[in-house]
Design an enzyme around this catalytic site. Structure first.
Site, PDB file in Angstrom:
ATOM      1  CD  GLU A   1      34.653 -45.966  13.118  1.00 61.92           C
ATOM      2  OE1 GLU A   1      35.762 -45.516  12.796  1.00 61.92           O
ATOM      3  OE2 GLU A   1      34.320 -47.158  12.946  1.00 61.92           O
TER       4      GLU A   1
ATOM      5  CB  THR B   1      28.749 -44.699  22.099  1.00 60.87           C
ATOM      6  OG1 THR B   1      29.613 -44.333  21.023  1.00 60.87           O
ATOM      7  CG2 THR B   1      27.665 -43.666  22.258  1.00 60.87           C
ATOM      8  CD  GLU B   2      29.938 -45.485  29.313  1.00 63.63           C
ATOM      9  OE1 GLU B   2      29.383 -44.844  30.237  1.00 63.63           O
ATOM     10  OE2 GLU B   2      31.014 -46.094  29.436  1.00 63.63           O
TER      11      GLU B   2
ATOM     12  CB  SER C   1      30.350 -35.747  20.877  1.00 71.72           C
ATOM     13  OG  SER C   1      29.429 -35.920  19.835  1.00 71.72           O
TER      14      SER C   1
ATOM     15  CB  ILE D   1      27.907 -51.705  20.503  1.00 75.67           C
ATOM     16  CG1 ILE D   1      28.000 -50.805  21.755  1.00 75.67           C
ATOM     17  CG2 ILE D   1      29.238 -52.397  20.194  1.00 75.67           C
ATOM     18  CD1 ILE D   1      28.887 -49.578  21.620  1.00 75.67           C
TER      19      ILE D   1
END
Ligand code: FAD
Length: 379
Positions: free
Chosen positions: A364, A126-127, A132, A157
């Site tokens: 997730e 993820t950034e 999504s 994270i």
């Protein structure tokens, strides 16, 4: 337990349950405040052999199947979802990509300390602008000599401050804007140019760790790439399929804890001259919770058995994660309601279940993304 498990699986479940009740339960609340406790309990988990339970013995694991591991996650989550998510991320999305896609040298360096629990794993997908739609990640990995220079940031994270080993995606092919431009890398925490920053305050999973990862001109030799170039997204999606069954088991544990606490409470609390358990409205709540939990359990262990049988299980993993996480949220919500004003206080655990359950609908892949995965396989 209504489903049929083998004697070995039930033995793992009993061992973990016993440990959870004897050791973890007295600290389940304190874990939310005292960050040092997480590390202490991690050491105990590794001594119990839970950090590599489902991995082959050649990599230092215990060689058991996923079902035993999931039973362990479920039991831990009943007492502490924070500790369960720490283990879940380490094993599924931390270790698995290395087992599945690592070179012999990568497996040799990383797997023994990770399955033994000496090194913790984390997973960086993820950034800030790619959640999504993770295939849009911007972290760059520019070719330089026989390696890559990484620049960019990852957020939310899990295990960020605890981990020694990070599996991350970065864009090696900027001309490809979507998932095809991403490759996967393994990075160690003391790599020059790599820093871990504090994450935002979070609603639940207060006892778990998360943070942001920053790469500022990090040089990684080619030997730190995981799999082939442009395979990064596939590697992550494959690992997430397995991670999602684990989050389903975690959610199942929260839902069960909410039901168990509710049953105890409604048999004691009296209003209008009788215990809450005498009201049919209460009984219906409990019946619905128990039924949904049973359905979530079947979906979760069905997905695990498909995986163990070498069958496709991506759709079933998404169904299990979707249903179990929404069940956890509904059960935690009902539990707070059944406890009334007391449920809204921090004197009882149901408010924690409520906060922790919410995370399972997001981590997730959100519930909406699970529905997209399921729909895609139908259409
Ligand atoms: C506790 C926790 C731990 C986490 N740990 C990790 C980790 O270890 N590693 C990691 O890489 N990430 C981690 N994450 C990040 C997590 O994977 C993302 O938060 C998640 O994928 C959603 O991305 P986002 O937050 O950017 O939300 P967005 O993608 O911005 O979504 C916002 C809303 O829009 C909806 N939405 C988005 N696209 C669609 C669509 N196509 N159709 C319908 N609805 C849509 C979403 O469902 C959501 O409701 C963690 C998150 C949490 C909460």
């Amino acid at each position: 337990v209504v489903m049929l498990f083998t004697q070995d699986q039930l033995a793992v479940q009993a061992l973990v349950k016993d440990w959870c009740h004897q050791k973890l339960l007295p600290y389940s609340k304190q874990l939310e405040k005292d960050k040092a406790l997480l590390k202490e309990f991690w050491v105990e988990l590794s001594e119990l052999g839970l950090c590599g339970l489902q991995f082959p013995e050649e990599y230092g694991g215990a060689g058991l199947e996923s079902t035993s591991y999931l039973l362990a996650i479920e039991e831990i989550a009943k007492i502490s979802a924070s500790l369960a998510v720490t283990l879940s991320v380490h094993t599924t999305v931390g270790i698995l990509p290395i087992i599945t896609y690592g070179t012999a040298a990568q497996k040799e360096s990383y797997l023994p300390p990770m399955t033994a629990g000496r090194w913790i794993g984390a997973f960086g997908l993820t950034e800030p602008s790619a959640g999504s739609d993770a295939g849009q990640g911007k972290m760059s990995a520019r070719r330089e000599g026989d390696g890559y220079i990484l620049n960019g940031e990852k957020i939310f994270i899990t295990n960020a401050h605890l981990a020694q080993v990070f599996v991350m995606t970065a864009r090696t092919h900027p001309e490809e804007k979507g998932p095809k431009g991403l490759s996967a890398f393994v990075l160690e925490k003391d790599t020059p140019g790599f820093t871990v920053q504090s994450g935002d305050e979070k609603l639940g999973l207060q006892g778990s760790d998360w943070g942001n990862l920053v790469c500022n001109g990090v040089y990684l030799p080619e030997t730190q790439r995981l799999g082939a170039e442009q395979e990064g997204f596939k590697i992550f999606m494959n690992s997430l399929d397995q991670g999602r069954i684990s989050i389903a088991a975690l959610a199942l544990g929260i839902a069960e804890a909410a039901l168990e606490d509710s049953i105890r409470y409604v048999k004691e609390r009296q209003q209008f001259g009788q215990t809450l358990s005498c009201f049919q409205a209460t009984q219906f709540k409990l019946a619905t919770m128990a039924t949904e939990i049973e359905a979530a359990r079947h979906l979760t262990y069905h997905a695990a058995r498909l995986k163990e049988a070498g069958q496709p299980f991506s759709k079933e993993a998404s169904m299990a994660k979707l249903y179990a996480s929404e069940t956890a949220m509904r059960c935690a919500n009902e539990a707070v309601q059944l406890f009334g004003g007391y449920g809204y206080t921090t004197d009882f655990k149901v408010e924690r279940y409520f906060r922790d359950a919410k995370s399972t609908e997001i981590v997730e892949g959100t519930s909406q993304i699970q529905r997209l995965v399921i729909a895609k396989s139908l259409l």
